[in-house]
Scaffold this active site. Sequence first.
Site, PDB file in Angstrom:
ATOM      1  N   ASP A   1       0.887  -1.196   0.018  1.00 22.03           N
ATOM      2  CA  ASP A   1       0.052  -0.114   0.119  1.00 22.03           C
ATOM      3  C   ASP A   1       0.869   1.255   0.079  1.00 22.03           C
ATOM      4  O   ASP A   1       0.427   2.345   0.428  1.00 22.03           O
ATOM      5  CB  ASP A   1      -1.122   0.012   1.325  1.00 22.03           C
TER       6      ASP A   1
ATOM      7  N   ASP B   1       9.377  -5.813   9.243  1.00 18.11           N
ATOM      8  CA  ASP B   1      10.682  -5.769   9.907  1.00 18.11           C
ATOM      9  C   ASP B   1      10.987  -7.160  10.384  1.00 18.11           C
ATOM     10  O   ASP B   1      11.861  -7.328  11.425  1.00 18.11           O
ATOM     11  CB  ASP B   1      10.715  -4.953  11.366  1.00 18.11           C
TER      12      ASP B   1
ATOM     13  N   ASP C   1      -5.818  -8.619  14.342  1.00 18.51           N
ATOM     14  CA  ASP C   1      -5.297  -9.906  14.603  1.00 18.51           C
ATOM     15  C   ASP C   1      -5.899 -10.563  15.840  1.00 18.51           C
ATOM     16  O   ASP C   1      -6.387 -11.843  16.013  1.00 18.51           O
ATOM     17  CB  ASP C   1      -3.796 -10.238  14.733  1.00 18.51           C
TER      18      ASP C   1
END
Length: 512
Positions: free
Chosen positions: A92, A149, A240
């Site tokens: 995005d 990351d 989540d």
Amino acid sequence: MLHLALCVLYFAVLLCLSAYGLHRLHLVVLCWRHRKEIARAQLMPHVAEEDLPKVTIQLPLFNESTVAARLLDATARMDYPADKLEIQVLDDSTDETQALVRAHVDRLRERGVDAVYLHRTNRVGYKAGALDEGLKVAKGELVAIFDADFIPQPSFVRSIVGHFADPQVGMVQTRWGHLNRETSVLTKVQALMLDGHHLVENRARYGAGLLFNFSGTGGMWRSKAIGAAGGWQHDTLTEDLDLSYRAQLAGWKFVYREDVVSPSELPEDVSALRAQQYRWAKGTVQSARKLLRRVLGSEKLTFSQRLEAFFHLTPHFAYPLLVLLSVLLLPALVLMPATDTITMLIVDLPLCVATTGSLAAFYMVAEAAQGRKRTGALARLPMLIALGTGLAPHLCKAVFEGLRHMAGEFVRTPKQGDNKGRYRARADLPLLETGLSLLSFASTVASIQTGHYFATPFAMLFTIGYGYVAMLVAHEQATRRREAATRILATSSERPSDPTVPAEQTVGDLAA
């Protein structure tokens, strides 16, 4: 009357904080009691090579130029049959990441890697929206997810794919590792905090058959389980956690693998840490608003599962309680002087037990579970308490925001990667933290003068915690302003001067 009301409020806050402290001790006991069940998770069923399922690895990105190449290279090294593995880049981005990643995907495809690049022109649903769009065209019956990351290990898929031989297993979560654990005191404390979550909370809940959550990354889902639970939804900032509870309420089983480690990067400045923790706190409160009544009223869940779910979905309410305790501590110390031993035990001992006893046991277990010395947790415990206290005022705002509003902007955590400083988090001036630090210092002095010696070290920790975070935030923001001013001056010096603009105006504009 005011004195009585203050006493009642003070002890009510202590009681609530003590409840969350005792819950941590309960999780420690569960880890010990269910250690065999926890270890049994490593006994994964073997799957023959020809029976391995198709797997899609989703990599959601948004302006991640400093870590994107590292992530793609690591994912491409996955030890899994090439014809059964798809890499799906869900980008995005609005900066140079887009061109960088698109070119990298093209190079991977030339090497025979089944890599797909999907770019959205909007951020509808943020990360949840991107995952949902990718899932619609994913080839795999299993879907692994890694944030930018992380560095997926080559053995990741093979290490956990066998669990899905059980048709009831909907998700497998692995433990997070920390690439930059030793960088600073801040990263060491963060690592300890996350180790507590993964090596105590997740292990205890999994071993005892309680509900636990996918951590947003470093895990694998059965795509059918996502669909059966209602799919990725973006009315909370913790998609989540939301999906995890909906899936388990629908009957899917989760597995936690503490022995499979997915390395990741910790925020190295407090502004980035505050942005990350703010999103987690606000999203968890939103998930509690959305799901808690349904969970507590579910006839499919045991009482233990419902009780644990309550503590799991409400831990961030401890932050407003902690701030309130900081405010109440000074008048409580003044109005209830420790004239005898009994009074000292009533006022000071609960504070001692609630803040240190449970935390010490909790993080000592986390250290021992990964082969580290328990004394390491004790050495870092004062700094952990101080950091948690210093973050509390900012996270109070997150809690109240979560109570007032669903959804909101998904502010991603800035990554360092190979270009530190490319992405930075914004932060407000730490005025509230500074005020609370001064108030806590007054409480420290009062605790000594009134003889509440048990309270003195905790009042000092409050003082240090609020002051430490305030100092770091102010220093980081001042440094960035200086860097921005330097860049503006450097840019101005490279341009032809305009004689119509007075020097005083240029200086004034820069100061503004």
